[in-house]
Scaffold this active site. Structure first.
Site, PDB file in Angstrom:
ATOM      1  N   ASP A 277      -1.818   4.992  -6.200  1.00 25.75           N
ATOM      2  CA  ASP A 277      -2.037   4.186  -4.994  1.00 25.75           C
ATOM      3  C   ASP A 277      -2.079   2.921  -5.326  1.00 25.75           C
ATOM      4  O   ASP A 277      -3.307   2.499  -5.899  1.00 25.75           O
ATOM      5  CB  ASP A 277      -3.409   4.828  -4.356  1.00 25.75           C
ATOM      6  CG  ASP A 277      -3.541   4.363  -2.872  1.00 25.75           C
ATOM      7  OD1 ASP A 277      -2.884   3.270  -2.577  1.00 25.75           O
ATOM      8  OD2 ASP A 277      -4.767   4.468  -2.480  1.00 25.75           O
TER       9      ASP A 277
ATOM     10  N   ASP B 102       0.753  -1.138  -0.074  1.00 19.70           N
ATOM     11  CA  ASP B 102      -0.040   0.013   0.003  1.00 19.70           C
ATOM     12  C   ASP B 102       0.783   1.153  -0.044  1.00 19.70           C
ATOM     13  O   ASP B 102       1.298   1.816   0.980  1.00 19.70           O
ATOM     14  CB  ASP B 102      -0.970   0.087   1.034  1.00 19.70           C
ATOM     15  CG  ASP B 102      -1.732   1.157   1.204  1.00 19.70           C
ATOM     16  OD1 ASP B 102      -2.246   1.655   0.303  1.00 19.70           O
ATOM     17  OD2 ASP B 102      -2.488   1.523   1.991  1.00 19.70           O
TER      18      ASP B 102
END
Length: 443
Positions: free
Chosen positions: A296, A101
């Site tokens: 992201d 992440d």
């Protein structure tokens, strides 16, 4: 929100890392009826006041090795819906599967401390030693709002909430990480991580041991490694469209001259944002400009704000007029899917019907840097053999007009986040993400 547990004092509620998204993706997915394992699980995690941390020297006894760490990745965009990496933590080292992440900082494991509420995990829950991070530690301070006062128990409590309604509550600890560097050396730094003893699954739930936070804040693993002088503060990944790929820390596994670079937006220290872009379709302007973009890896798909989404969808549908594709309302894999005269096997079967998209960034008076999105970067083939649009309407899930470049659009290219130079880059040609790089491999 505070809950008691055995082993540690009752945790003190620190700042909840509120996500930009206020609408639970779980409710959204359930209400729309779409499936396919798609995830916005960790996208847009707010860092609670953390600032970027540049590399610095350290007196921890480590020598700057001038090399990188490379990890094989597992997973895919569809049907799995996420990528994870195996990291060895503890004494003796034990393997844990962590979601990758770049949209958050804190790395945490589900923790048997004991666990008040944990979700299914691939491995036994992590068991910490007596290695609590004190509240006054700078890493702990980076997780709190300014002016936070430490309590008598002196431990560093945390609570994070994610975009899909999932959360982790726990305490910060330090433990040994095992890293194999491209130089051939092994290093075993003690790094801070979250011991999560109270987890709530989100709408994109899947069994995990924890999350590998790769943001630029002080609590991030990369920033800690950089402060020890072990690697430069650079992280990158190469996601294979065939599944898997690799993740790396450091800057000696790619050829910088083959990377298209653009500055990171300096006032947005919470996310990896290349700034504002213009949307192109088939190489031509669409009239949609000033799109605030963030990158992201915690998002499976790409999200456009309502205007950019509707314009893109209309242009794609116009291009398909007269082509042998018809919208399939029964395929709920993603909001928009098309069927052909026969089921499709790969994107190669349909890419001739679609034009490329692109996001063009401009650095002051310099020429534009363009993030190209060929059809394979915004389409998937569903289990029904249909082709589905991998760009979703972010406004409908609380992203307002924000544009998120997700995993589907980063496949088969190297994406690099350079926190030292405050630049983000991507390979200008297709990369072989199936082969792990070595030092100075010339990728």
């Amino acid at each position: 929100m505070a809950k008691g547990k055995a082993g540690f004092p009752v945790p003190l509620l620190v700042q909840v890392a509120m996500t930009i998204i206020t609408l639970s993706m779980a409710a959204t997915a359930a209400g729309s009826g779409y499936g396919g394992g798609w995830s916005l699980r960790k996208a847009m995690f707010s860092r609670g006041g953390e600032s970027s941390s540049a590399s610095s020297s350290s007196s921890m006894g480590f020598n700057r090795v001038g090399s990188s760490v490379v990890f094989p990745l597992h997973g895919n965009v569809y049907p799995t819906g996420f990528y994870n990496v195996t990291v060895y933590i503890g004494q003796p080292p034990k393997p844990y599967y962590l979601d990758v992440d770049t949209g958050s900082d804190l790395t945490w494991l589900q923790c048997d401390a004991p666990c008040v509420q944990c979700i299914e995990a691939p491995h036994p829950y992590y068991r910490p030693y007596n290695n609590l991070v004190p509240c006054k530690d700078p890493i702990c301070a980076s997780l709190h709002p300014p002016g936070h006062r430490c309590k008598e128990n002196d431990q560093c409590d945390y609570e994070v909430e994610y975009a899909d309604g999932g959360s982790s509550l726990g305490v910060l600890v330090k433990d040994m990480f095992s890293f194999n560097f491209t130089s051939g050396k092994y290093q075993y730094p003690h790094l801070a991580l979250g011991c999560g003893y109270d987890q709530l699954p989100g709408g994109s739930y899947h069994p995990i041991d924890g999350v590998l936070g790769l943001g630029s804040g002080k609590s991030g693993i990369l920033s800690q490694l950089s402060s020890y002088g072990l690697v430069r503060n650079v992280v990158g990944h190469c996601l294979s469209s065939r599944g898997g790929g690799f993740l790396f820390f450091g800057d000696d596994v790619y050829d910088s001259s083959r990377v298209a670079w653009t500055p990171l937006l300096r006032h947005d220290s919470k996310h990896y944002s290349p700034g504002y872009a213009e949307l192109l379709f088939g190489g031509k302007a669409t009239g949609v400009k000033n799109l605030l973009v963030t990158v992201d890896s915690g998002s499976s798909y790409t999200y456009f704000g309502s205007q950019a989404y509707q314009v893109s969808l209309q242009l794609v549908k116009k291009e398909l007029s007269g082509k042998p594709l018809r919208e399939d309302w029964d395929d709920r894999t993603l909001p928009v899917c098309w069927r052909g005269q026969r089921p499709f096997s790969t994107i190669r079967d349909v890419r001739k019907y679609f034009k490329p998209l692109a996001l063009a960034f401009k650095d002051g008076w310099r020429s534009r840097t363009t993030f190209e999105m060929p059809p394979e970067s915004y389409l998937i083939i569903s289990s029904k053999g249909n082709v589905c649009l991998g760009i979703l309407n972010g406004t409908e899930v609380g992203l307002q007009d924000l544009t998120i470049i997700g995993d589907v659009s980063m496949q088969d290219r190297m994406v690099i986040y350079d926190n030292e130079k405050q630049m983000i880059g991507w390979s200008s040609v297709a990369a072989n993400c199936d082969r792990l790089p070595s030092s100075s491999s010339g990728y």
